[in-house]
Design a protein around this motif. Structure first.
Motif, PDB file in Angstrom:
ATOM      1  N   ALA A   1      45.572 -37.434 -30.098  1.00 25.08           N
ATOM      2  CA  ALA A   1      44.849 -38.457 -30.853  1.00 25.08           C
ATOM      3  C   ALA A   1      43.529 -38.828 -30.197  1.00 25.08           C
ATOM      4  O   ALA A   1      42.602 -39.297 -30.869  1.00 25.08           O
ATOM      5  N   GLU A   2      43.424 -38.631 -28.885  1.00 24.45           N
ATOM      6  CA  GLU A   2      42.207 -38.947 -28.151  1.00 24.45           C
ATOM      7  C   GLU A   2      41.621 -37.658 -27.585  1.00 24.45           C
ATOM      8  O   GLU A   2      42.297 -36.917 -26.878  1.00 24.45           O
ATOM      9  N   LEU A   3      40.353 -37.404 -27.893  1.00 22.51           N
ATOM     10  CA  LEU A   3      39.673 -36.206 -27.422  1.00 22.51           C
ATOM     11  C   LEU A   3      38.369 -36.598 -26.722  1.00 22.51           C
ATOM     12  O   LEU A   3      37.765 -37.624 -27.064  1.00 22.51           O
ATOM     13  N   PRO A   4      37.928 -35.792 -25.747  1.00 25.13           N
ATOM     14  CA  PRO A   4      36.695 -36.137 -25.017  1.00 25.13           C
ATOM     15  C   PRO A   4      35.463 -36.008 -25.907  1.00 25.13           C
ATOM     16  O   PRO A   4      35.435 -35.196 -26.838  1.00 25.13           O
ATOM     17  N   ARG A   5      34.457 -36.796 -25.584  1.00 24.19           N
ATOM     18  CA  ARG A   5      33.219 -36.791 -26.370  1.00 24.19           C
ATOM     19  C   ARG A   5      32.014 -36.558 -25.470  1.00 24.19           C
ATOM     20  O   ARG A   5      32.015 -36.925 -24.295  1.00 24.19           O
ATOM     21  N   VAL A   6      31.010 -35.954 -26.062  1.00 25.39           N
ATOM     22  CA  VAL A   6      29.745 -35.686 -25.386  1.00 25.39           C
ATOM     23  C   VAL A   6      28.657 -36.386 -26.179  1.00 25.39           C
ATOM     24  O   VAL A   6      28.607 -36.283 -27.411  1.00 25.39           O
ATOM     25  N   THR A   7      27.796 -37.126 -25.492  1.00 19.87           N
ATOM     26  CA  THR A   7      26.662 -37.795 -26.130  1.00 19.87           C
ATOM     27  C   THR A   7      25.380 -37.184 -25.600  1.00 19.87           C
ATOM     28  O   THR A   7      25.111 -37.214 -24.395  1.00 19.87           O
ATOM     29  N   GLY A   8      24.610 -36.587 -26.489  1.00 20.23           N
ATOM     30  CA  GLY A   8      23.354 -35.976 -26.093  1.00 20.23           C
ATOM     31  C   GLY A   8      22.177 -36.821 -26.531  1.00 20.23           C
ATOM     32  O   GLY A   8      22.320 -37.804 -27.262  1.00 20.23           O
ATOM     33  N   GLY A   9      21.011 -36.441 -26.099  1.00 17.90           N
ATOM     34  CA  GLY A   9      19.819 -37.173 -26.496  1.00 17.90           C
ATOM     35  C   GLY A   9      19.473 -36.935 -27.954  1.00 17.90           C
ATOM     36  O   GLY A   9      19.869 -35.937 -28.551  1.00 17.90           O
ATOM     37  N   GLY A  10      18.764 -37.884 -28.538  1.00 22.44           N
ATOM     38  CA  GLY A  10      18.252 -37.703 -29.882  1.00 22.44           C
ATOM     39  C   GLY A  10      19.260 -37.797 -30.989  1.00 22.44           C
ATOM     40  O   GLY A  10      19.104 -37.185 -32.044  1.00 22.44           O
TER      41      GLY A  10
ATOM     42  N   LEU B   1      37.589 -19.940 -24.820  1.00 23.07           N
ATOM     43  CA  LEU B   1      37.014 -20.293 -26.113  1.00 23.07           C
ATOM     44  C   LEU B   1      36.711 -21.776 -26.157  1.00 23.07           C
ATOM     45  O   LEU B   1      37.132 -22.540 -25.283  1.00 23.07           O
ATOM     46  N   MET B   2      35.979 -22.195 -27.185  1.00 23.96           N
ATOM     47  CA  MET B   2      35.692 -23.610 -27.378  1.00 23.96           C
ATOM     48  C   MET B   2      35.533 -23.902 -28.860  1.00 23.96           C
ATOM     49  O   MET B   2      35.210 -23.035 -29.665  1.00 23.96           O
ATOM     50  N   GLY B   3      35.791 -25.161 -29.203  1.00 20.93           N
ATOM     51  CA  GLY B   3      35.535 -25.665 -30.537  1.00 20.93           C
ATOM     52  C   GLY B   3      35.138 -27.117 -30.426  1.00 20.93           C
ATOM     53  O   GLY B   3      35.742 -27.876 -29.654  1.00 20.93           O
ATOM     54  N   ALA B   4      34.104 -27.510 -31.151  1.00 23.81           N
ATOM     55  CA  ALA B   4      33.639 -28.898 -31.085  1.00 23.81           C
ATOM     56  C   ALA B   4      33.130 -29.331 -32.450  1.00 23.81           C
ATOM     57  O   ALA B   4      32.649 -28.518 -33.239  1.00 23.81           O
ATOM     58  N   ASP B   5      33.282 -30.616 -32.732  1.00 26.83           N
ATOM     59  CA  ASP B   5      32.731 -31.226 -33.936  1.00 26.83           C
ATOM     60  C   ASP B   5      31.455 -31.947 -33.523  1.00 26.83           C
ATOM     61  O   ASP B   5      31.485 -32.867 -32.695  1.00 26.83           O
ATOM     62  N   ILE B   6      30.321 -31.524 -34.080  1.00 32.70           N
ATOM     63  CA  ILE B   6      29.009 -32.046 -33.691  1.00 32.70           C
ATOM     64  C   ILE B   6      28.467 -32.939 -34.798  1.00 32.70           C
ATOM     65  O   ILE B   6      28.327 -32.490 -35.945  1.00 32.70           O
ATOM     66  N   ALA B   7      28.180 -34.180 -34.475  1.00 35.50           N
ATOM     67  CA  ALA B   7      27.561 -35.108 -35.423  1.00 35.50           C
ATOM     68  C   ALA B   7      26.105 -35.313 -35.029  1.00 35.50           C
ATOM     69  O   ALA B   7      25.791 -35.577 -33.855  1.00 35.50           O
ATOM     70  N   LEU B   8      25.201 -35.190 -36.009  1.00 42.00           N
ATOM     71  CA  LEU B   8      23.770 -35.364 -35.787  1.00 42.00           C
ATOM     72  C   LEU B   8      23.273 -36.505 -36.671  1.00 42.00           C
ATOM     73  O   LEU B   8      23.390 -36.446 -37.894  1.00 42.00           O
ATOM     74  N   ALA B   9      22.727 -37.537 -36.054  1.00 39.30           N
ATOM     75  CA  ALA B   9      22.143 -38.631 -36.829  1.00 39.30           C
ATOM     76  C   ALA B   9      20.822 -38.175 -37.433  1.00 39.30           C
ATOM     77  O   ALA B   9      20.166 -37.253 -36.935  1.00 39.30           O
ATOM     78  N   ALA B  10      20.440 -38.804 -38.543  1.00 36.80           N
ATOM     79  CA  ALA B  10      19.162 -38.470 -39.176  1.00 36.80           C
ATOM     80  C   ALA B  10      18.034 -38.600 -38.161  1.00 36.80           C
ATOM     81  O   ALA B  10      17.953 -39.579 -37.419  1.00 36.80           O
ATOM     82  N   GLY B  11      17.181 -37.583 -38.109  1.00 33.90           N
ATOM     83  CA  GLY B  11      16.070 -37.582 -37.170  1.00 33.90           C
ATOM     84  C   GLY B  11      16.377 -36.936 -35.835  1.00 33.90           C
ATOM     85  O   GLY B  11      15.514 -36.890 -34.950  1.00 33.90           O
ATOM     86  N   THR B  12      17.585 -36.400 -35.674  1.00 31.96           N
ATOM     87  CA  THR B  12      17.967 -35.766 -34.412  1.00 31.96           C
ATOM     88  C   THR B  12      17.156 -34.496 -34.171  1.00 31.96           C
ATOM     89  O   THR B  12      16.941 -33.687 -35.077  1.00 31.96           O
ATOM     90  N   ASP B  13      16.717 -34.327 -32.947  1.00 32.88           N
ATOM     91  CA  ASP B  13      16.079 -33.094 -32.481  1.00 32.88           C
ATOM     92  C   ASP B  13      16.571 -32.894 -31.057  1.00 32.88           C
ATOM     93  O   ASP B  13      16.122 -33.587 -30.133  1.00 32.88           O
ATOM     94  N   ALA B  14      17.549 -31.986 -30.864  1.00 32.84           N
ATOM     95  CA  ALA B  14      18.220 -31.886 -29.570  1.00 32.84           C
ATOM     96  C   ALA B  14      18.501 -30.430 -29.228  1.00 32.84           C
ATOM     97  O   ALA B  14      18.387 -29.537 -30.071  1.00 32.84           O
TER      98      ALA B  14
END
Length: 322
Positions: free
Chosen positions: A158-167, A191-204
């Protein structure tokens, strides 16, 4: 999730024949496939243009579907061997039952990970009282030869690690590792799998491994991955050789990044089985039809799925083909 095709074709996968050592941008078209009574999925792997991405060998993307007046997902008990299933939701919930006694509701942002090993059976359904929307992805991971006969099991994280990037970049690590964050889910190949969320205006720029091949599955919005703008339900194969991945979004967007070390073994994938020969697949089909080996899923209101007929030509593992 099951392959419900009543005439499934055999797919030969594995090996490095079609692995692209350099960065590429191959946009793969989806096949529309009905799943149960009211769910239509976009099948993106296996694909005529691409069979595997690392050990990832099967990708279905579904929704968002309005199921307020519908039964939603209804996949009767069916067998698996030689693989892992990965359940990932953005909206809704899926009730999982299996033949080792697991009963678990999987919700958005939670990892449902089933390792079939030598044999397991499971069902998936929307709960009787369910949310209006259903949106997610179901994926399979091929098990290497040394691990494909292990005992079956189920994991729920139920709990998974998160990564916060710039932008405006936020990532949830589903399996494997990304930018130093590691999922608790069990893996058997790099292997890897990740769900990536990008806010409007993201450039990363996202750090990735040059020895992994990658693909991006757009879930919502219009993410721009390495300069390619992707509509929802699109799969972009990226090849190997990158150390970072440029990402942009003009609107709120989300995509799944899937990667791994190219899977060297030659495998045969037919219906819901992964093996190494025609005889293995035929024996698994016979065992399921006879009600042996895979166990019983208790509590599902309905009959198990019957196995389709095998194709008339013997199945052969020839490695990955384009």
């Amino acid at each position: 999730m099951s392959n419900l095709d009543v005439r499934p074709a055999a797919t030969v996968c594995g090996g490095r024949y079609d692995v692209t050592a350099q960065p590429v941008r191959e946009l793969l078209a989806a096949k529309q496939v009905p799943l149960g009574e009211s769910t239509m999925v976009r099948r993106l792997l296996p694909n005529l243009g691409r069979r595997m991405v690392g050990a990832w060998c099967f990708i279905d993307h579904y929704g968002p579907d309005d199921i307020a007046q519908e039964p939603g997902m209804q996949v009767p008990p069916h067998p698996h061997m030689g693989l892992q299933t990965v359940s990932w939701l953005h909206d809704g919930e899926v009730l999982h039952r299996d033949s080792v006694g697991s009963l678990q509701t999987v919700r958005p942002g939670e990892l449902g990970l089933m390792t079939s090993g030598r044999a397991i059976a499971h069902s998936e359904e929307s709960p009787r009282e369910h949310a209006r929307l259903l949106h997610g992805a179901q994926l399979w991971v091929a098990l290497p030869d040394g691990d494909r006969h292990i005992a079956p099991g189920w994991e729920h994280h139920a709990e998974l690690p998160r990564v916060t990037g710039g932008g405006g970049l936020r990532a949830t690590v589903i399996l494997g590792e990304l930018d130093g964050a590691a999922s608790p889910g069990t893996t058997f190949t790099p292997l890897m799998g990740a769900d990536i969320a990008l806010a409007a205006g993201t450039d990363a720029r996202l750090p990735v491994r040059s020895d992994f091949e990658y693909a991006a599955l757009t879930m919502s919005g219009e993410a721009e991955v390495d300069g390619v703008r992707l509509a929802p339900g699109s799969l972009l194969y990226l090849g190997c050789g990158r150390t970072e991945l440029p990402l942009r979004a003009d609107v709120d967007s989300a995509f799944m990044l899937l990667g791994g070390e190219p899977f060297e073994e030659k495998i045969v994938m037919w219906w819901n089985f992964i093996g190494r020969s025609h005889d293995e697949i035929a024996q698994a089909r016979e065992d399921w039809a006879a009600g042996t080996r895979f166990g019983t899923v208790h509590g599902y209101d309905g009959n198990p799925l019957p196995a389709p007929e095998l194709p008339p030509v013997p199945l052969k593992a020839r490695g990955r083909t384009r």
